[in-house]
Enzyme design. Structure first.
Site, PDB file in Angstrom:
ATOM      1  N   PRO A 208      21.655  42.882   3.982  1.00 38.22           N
ATOM      2  CA  PRO A 208      21.776  41.765   3.031  1.00 38.22           C
ATOM      3  C   PRO A 208      22.449  40.512   3.588  1.00 38.22           C
ATOM      4  CG  PRO A 208      23.467  43.395   2.602  1.00 38.22           C
ATOM      5  CD  PRO A 208      22.610  43.961   3.704  1.00 38.22           C
ATOM      6  N   CYS A 209      21.758  39.821   4.479  1.00 38.18           N
ATOM      7  CA  CYS A 209      22.315  38.587   5.028  1.00 38.18           C
ATOM      8  C   CYS A 209      22.435  37.506   3.963  1.00 38.18           C
ATOM      9  CB  CYS A 209      21.473  38.093   6.202  1.00 38.18           C
ATOM     10  SG  CYS A 209      19.712  37.961   5.856  1.00 38.18           S
TER      11      CYS A 209
END
Length: 283
Positions: free
Chosen positions: A246-247
């Site tokens: 989850p950047c």
């Protein structure tokens, strides 16, 4: 195209138009009737669509789409990665019931740029527009979103990361992992292909729970390189498996969104979607 696939594509199209309408309003909240007019549907239809998709009203969702939402998240939903790691918030502890397994290539294998590796590819519909997924026999190694960039540019972007690999279009080989990733339920496997520093950053991102956020500087401290904030930001931007790693949950220390490889509207939609899902889960 199945009814469910069409529905996901249609819903994201509405969300995209809503983002544009919220931006155009310049921070002035839009009444349900005004927002409905902007996205060209009836207020009742808009109410049902948003409530069915994320479990909150259009008014509430509109608040999540504002540019100040990132600062609110940072103030109220900030995750200290050391605590998250120690309490097991990654993997099966993330929102919903996703169980995640992952392994990384060795530095020597990474240096070969995919030589001798077979990567299966396929396009899938997601809550955030068309999604290109890539994976080996061990797990997903790439997920990109084409709504802002376009399909060919998205494919070229992921392809050139492992230019010597053998790419085969075979969506069925990776379908189960993609479905688990997008629905945040079931079991997904990751095959990380990156430099050692990048993999450290991506591993830290996996410890950020859904609905919460962290900062580039927090990640730098967690991986033992507190001064490498800029390098961390670059590694976050080079994350090949977006959404699953989850950047989009990494923000600037100031509360700014920072960049997003697949377009900031997609990042904002992801953060808003997860906030709404978290709110529904605890209500």
């Amino acid at each position: 195209m199945s009814d469910n696939t069409f529905e996901k594509k249609y819903h994201y199209g509405v969300v995209k138009r809503a983002i544009e309408a919220v931006d155009a309003a310049g921070g002035v909240p839009l009444a349900l009737e005004d927002l409905a007019r902007e996205v060209q549907m009836s207020p009742a239809h808009l109410q049902r669509l948003f409530s069915g998709w994320v479990g909150v009203s259009p008014k509430r969702y509109q608040q999540y789409l504002t540019l100040d939402h990132a600062k609110t998240l940072l103030k109220n939903n900030f995750t200290t990665l050391a605590v998250a790691h120690e309490t097991g918030l990654s993997g099966s502890g993330r929102l919903h019931d996703l169980f995640l397994r992952w392994e990384a290539m060795s530095p020597g294998e990474f240096a070969k740029k995919g030589a001798g590796l077979t990567i299966y590819t396929g396009w899938f519909e997601s809550p955030f527009g068309p999604c290109l997924a890539m994976g080996t026999d061990k797990g997903l190694c790439g997920m990109g979103f084409s709504d802002e960039m376009g399909t060919q540019a998205t494919y070229d972007d992921l392809h050139r990361r492992w230019p010597f690999a053998n790419f085969i279009e075979e969506p069925a080989r990776i379908q189960r992992w993609v479905t688990a990733a997008l629905e945040q339920s079931g079991q997904a496997s990751l095959h990380l292909i990156g430099a050692p520093f990048q993999i450290k950053v991506w591993e830290a991102l996996l410890n950020v729970p859904s609905g919460q956020v962290t900062t580039y500087s927090e990640i730098a401290g967690r991986i033992g390189s507190p001064r490498a904030v800029r390098a961390v930001g670059t590694a976050v931007g080079r994350n090949p498996v977006s959404w699953l790693i989850p950047c989009h949950r990494a923000l600037r220390k100031s509360g700014g969104l920072g960049g997003y490889h697949w377009g900031l509207p997609v990042k904002r939609a992801m953060l808003a979607y997860e906030t709404a899902q978290s709110e529904r889960a605890v209500s």
